[in-house]
Design an enzyme around this catalytic site. Structure first.
Site, mmCIF file in Angstrom:
data_model
loop_
_atom_site.group_PDB
_atom_site.id
_atom_site.type_symbol
_atom_site.label_atom_id
_atom_site.label_comp_id
_atom_site.label_asym_id
_atom_site.label_seq_id
_atom_site.Cartn_x
_atom_site.Cartn_y
_atom_site.Cartn_z
ATOM 1 C CD GLU A 254 -2.684 -0.512 2.854
ATOM 2 O OE1 GLU A 254 -1.918 -0.511 3.876
ATOM 3 O OE2 GLU A 254 -3.877 -0.810 2.940
ATOM 4 C CE LYS A 256 5.794 4.988 6.980
ATOM 5 N NZ LYS A 256 5.404 6.284 7.554
ATOM 6 N NE ARG A 261 -2.775 4.046 12.387
ATOM 7 C CZ ARG A 261 -1.777 2.984 12.708
ATOM 8 N NH1 ARG A 261 -0.418 3.328 12.880
ATOM 9 N NH2 ARG A 261 -2.215 1.654 12.682
ATOM 10 C CD GLU A 321 -0.756 8.476 8.548
ATOM 11 O OE1 GLU A 321 -0.901 7.645 9.292
ATOM 12 O OE2 GLU A 321 0.362 9.153 8.552
ATOM 13 C CE LYS A 443 9.145 2.472 10.169
ATOM 14 N NZ LYS A 443 8.768 3.439 11.305
HETATM 15 P P1 AMP Z 1 6.380 5.684 11.181
HETATM 16 O O1 AMP Z 1 5.566 6.733 11.665
HETATM 17 O O2 AMP Z 1 7.545 6.165 10.358
HETATM 18 O O3 AMP Z 1 6.817 4.727 12.177
HETATM 19 O O4 AMP Z 1 5.585 4.776 10.112
HETATM 20 C C1 AMP Z 1 4.421 4.147 10.422
HETATM 21 C C2 AMP Z 1 3.022 5.102 10.440
HETATM 22 O O5 AMP Z 1 2.735 5.119 9.043
HETATM 23 C C3 AMP Z 1 1.926 4.586 10.820
HETATM 24 O O6 AMP Z 1 1.799 4.752 11.990
HETATM 25 C C4 AMP Z 1 0.880 5.198 10.010
HETATM 26 O O7 AMP Z 1 0.616 6.415 10.508
HETATM 27 C C5 AMP Z 1 1.419 5.576 8.853
HETATM 28 N N1 AMP Z 1 0.995 5.013 7.567
HETATM 29 C C6 AMP Z 1 0.732 5.681 6.383
HETATM 30 N N2 AMP Z 1 0.376 4.894 5.420
HETATM 31 C C7 AMP Z 1 0.028 3.830 6.056
HETATM 32 C C8 AMP Z 1 -0.537 2.406 5.468
HETATM 33 N N3 AMP Z 1 -0.943 2.259 4.315
HETATM 34 N N4 AMP Z 1 -0.436 1.577 6.394
HETATM 35 C C9 AMP Z 1 -0.212 1.613 7.960
HETATM 36 N N5 AMP Z 1 0.320 2.764 8.395
HETATM 37 C C10 AMP Z 1 0.375 3.726 7.392
#
Ligand code: AMP
Length: 602
Positions: A254, A256, A261, A321, A443
């Protein structure tokens, strides 16, 4: 139960070094707690509210010390309390030695001599603390002070030790979430795995303790997600396409999204506010939105609320998000979302300036079958996403299911060219595990490393910048609080510096010449070139060429990075994700005002 009896048991727990004995003592306490079982389970962890309820007392140390000082008598000041704290090292000990309400405190006076100490019940303490949390608006500081002063004046020295810690959210009993979980199972002879499951969906130790006692394993099994009670968000680790394809047969890829969130809760009959303690009423909102730390953000995001109100009919809990978009619908950097996310004022004006959009990527509960909602946590991602696509097709993320690295890489290139941050790789048959940063969500971002650091100090600038901070001291979470890792002064424009000064000035706790110290409350995202071992800083490492990237207003200090991650990065080890440890700690309860050390206890 009297608060004095609770304090006695807390003292016993604090003195107990062995984990097993601690579990047994907590189990005894839960068995003896009667109607107060929920309060006991929360107080033991330094909480007045359950995890899903983001209300806080909003009492800083200064206000708390002032209330203590007042209760200690007219000749004691908040400065005296701070001085004693410097000597005695811990606020509970200070409070226990202050002889609260024993002398000429006003509370004692009003109640007639030393009758001020009237031994409150646990429920009374709970009520008063909830009243403190509910106090808002003009004069709220004075009202909070008066309520706390009243409470402190009523308790004995032994009670004061734990009451003050409770007010500040740091019980230091060596009782973490794992201990309470095991104690609930032991006290009521139920399967610990069922207790853990019920805790995961309810985010409420008090409620689970009561269910375990009154309804046993059947009740625990029936405990389900509830609309209006947010759960912890599932988190991701850093990963690679090849790594994912080696571990799984197929990958769900998917975009990102680079935003903030949100957990979206919808119920057509309305959702009562957390403090209402009643069934929903017709004018309760049908949509509520929560941040990653389960704070409610509905009022800041009216267009997301309206969108969901229009499109959804049935009860639902969705995960997604919120992103800011430009006039053509292209994504804007996430800093733009932050201008809106927790905003309380000027929401309508900002709505004109920054347009927001919801991208939903998961569905935790679907009530289209006419029930209160079917909990989907244990369903595979593919199924959950199917529910989402049916419920809210306009906002559901696009998913590419593939076992071919080239196809996934092409998808990634497309995402990056469209201005997105990267892609997410998910195991198609994985369950939704709240608060967990497991291996099922990965991620994948192009390699820009940043650290989220807590700002613990600063130095005033010089010359024409003498009224602004110039250099900021950065720290990360360690076993015993925050440890410094460097200072940042670059990457900040003049305009930004003025803003940062305004932002940080209210957090100053002490000042010594050019140097100030802050309460650890603000998180900076900081870029760097390298991390080196260094004796200069408490973390044992120093960031080389640090540069300021952004204030992470969406993160609490407990969500910041940790010494452990810094160490891993410095050693060139495999990084399993930004702030992994801090977030695990947060999932373990640290993001509700507990000290980091109490969360690390398990
Ligand atoms: P990070 O904040 O860098 O740890 O990345 C994880 C965060 O990416 C999650 O907590 C979500 O807020 C965000 N995110 C964005 N797109 C997605 C997605 N398709 N699935 C899950 N999380 C996502």
């Amino acid at each position: 139960m009297q608060f004095a009896a609770f304090a006695d048991r807390a003292a016993e727990l604090e003195a107990e070094p062995a984990d097993l004995e601690t579990v047994a003592l907590v189990a005894d306490l839960l068995r003896d707690a009667g109607d107060d079982i929920g309060t006991v389970a929360r107080f033991l962890q330094g909480r007045v509210f359950p995890g899903w309820d983001a209300r806080t007392l909003d009492v800083g140390p200064a206000l708390c010390y002032e209330a203590l000082a007042k209760a200690a008598g007219t000749n004691v000041t908040a400065d005296d309390v701070e001085e004693r704290l410097a000597d005695e090292g811990e606020i509970g000990t200070v409070a226990a030695n202050l002889d609260l309400g024993g002398q000429q405190g006003l509370g004692a006076f009003a109640a007639g001599g030393d009758a001020g100490r009237d031994d409150p019940t646990l429920a009374e303490v709970d009520d008063e603390l909830r009243a403190v949390a509910a106090t808002e608006g003009d004069g709220s500081e004075d009202t909070k002070l008066a309520t706390l002063f009243g409470l402190f004046s009523r308790v004995s020295d032994a009670e004061a030790r734990y009451l003050v810690r409770l007010v500040l959210g740091e019980m230091r009993l060596g009782v973490g979430e794992g201990t309470v979980r095991d104690a609930i199972a032991e006290a009521f002879d139920v399967d610990p795995a069922l207790v853990a499951d019920a805790l995961q969906v309810s985010n409420d130790y008090g409620r689970v303790a009561r269910i375990a006692r009154d309804e046993g394993e059947d009740g625990l099994r029936e405990t389900s997600l509830t609309v209006g009670r947010p759960v912890q968000s599932m988190l991701a680790q850093a990963g690679t396409v090849t790594g994912a394809l080696e571990s799984w047969d197929e990958v769900a890829a998917e975009i990102k999204f680079d935003g903030a969130r949100v957990q979206l809760h919808h119920h057509p009959d309305g959702i009562a506010p957390p403090d209402a303690d009643r069934e929903p009423a017709p004018d309760d909102p049908t949509v509520r939105l929560y941040s990653r730390n389960t704070s409610e953000v509905t009022d800041a995001l009216p267009e997301i609320r309206e969108f969901a109100e229009e499109r959804l009919d049935a009860p639902a809990i969705l995960d997604g998000e919120v992103v800011a978009v430009d006039d053509d619908g292209g994504p804007l950097p996430f800093q733009e979302v932050l201008r809106r996310f927790r905003r309380k004022h000027d929401v309508d004006r900002m709505r004109e300036e920054v347009e927001l959009e919801l991208h939903a990527f998961d569905c935790l509960l679907d009530g289209r079958d006419g029930t209160a909602g079917t909990d989907l946590l244990d369903e595979p991602f593919r199924e959950r996403h199917g529910h989402l696509a049916d419920l809210l097709p306009e906002a559901a993320s696009e998913v590419l299911y593939s076992d071919a690295a080239e196809a996934i890489e092409a998808f990634e290139q497309e995402a990056l060219s469209a201005g997105h941050e990267g892609i997410m790789l998910k195991r198609p048959d994985s369950a939704y595990t709240p608060g967990d940063r497991g291996q099922d969500w990965l991620k994948r971002k192009p390699d820009v490393e940043t650290l989220d650091c807590v700002v613990t100090g600063a130095e005033w600038g010089e010359g024409r910048r003498a009224n602004e901070f110039g250099t900021f001291l950065l720290a990360v979470g360690g076993d015993d609080g925050y440890e410094t890792v460097g200072k940042v002064a670059t990457g900040i424009t003049d305009e930004r510096l003025a803003e940062l000064t305004d932002l940080l000035e209210p957090h100053v706790v002490s000042e010594d010449g050019q140097t100030v110290e802050f309460r650890p409350e603000v998180v900076f995202e900081v870029g760097y070139e390298e991390i080196q071992a260094s004796p200069t800083y408490g973390a044992g490492y120093a960031l080389r060429f640090p540069r300021f990237v952004e204030v992470r207003q969406d993160k609490d200090p407990e969500d910041a990075d940790t010494v452990e991650r810094v160490e891993r990065l410095a050693n060139g080890g495999v990084d399993d994700g930004a702030d992994a440890d801090a977030d695990d700690a947060a999932a373990d309860g640290a993001d509700h005002g507990e000290a980091p050390d109490s969360a690390a206890e398990n």
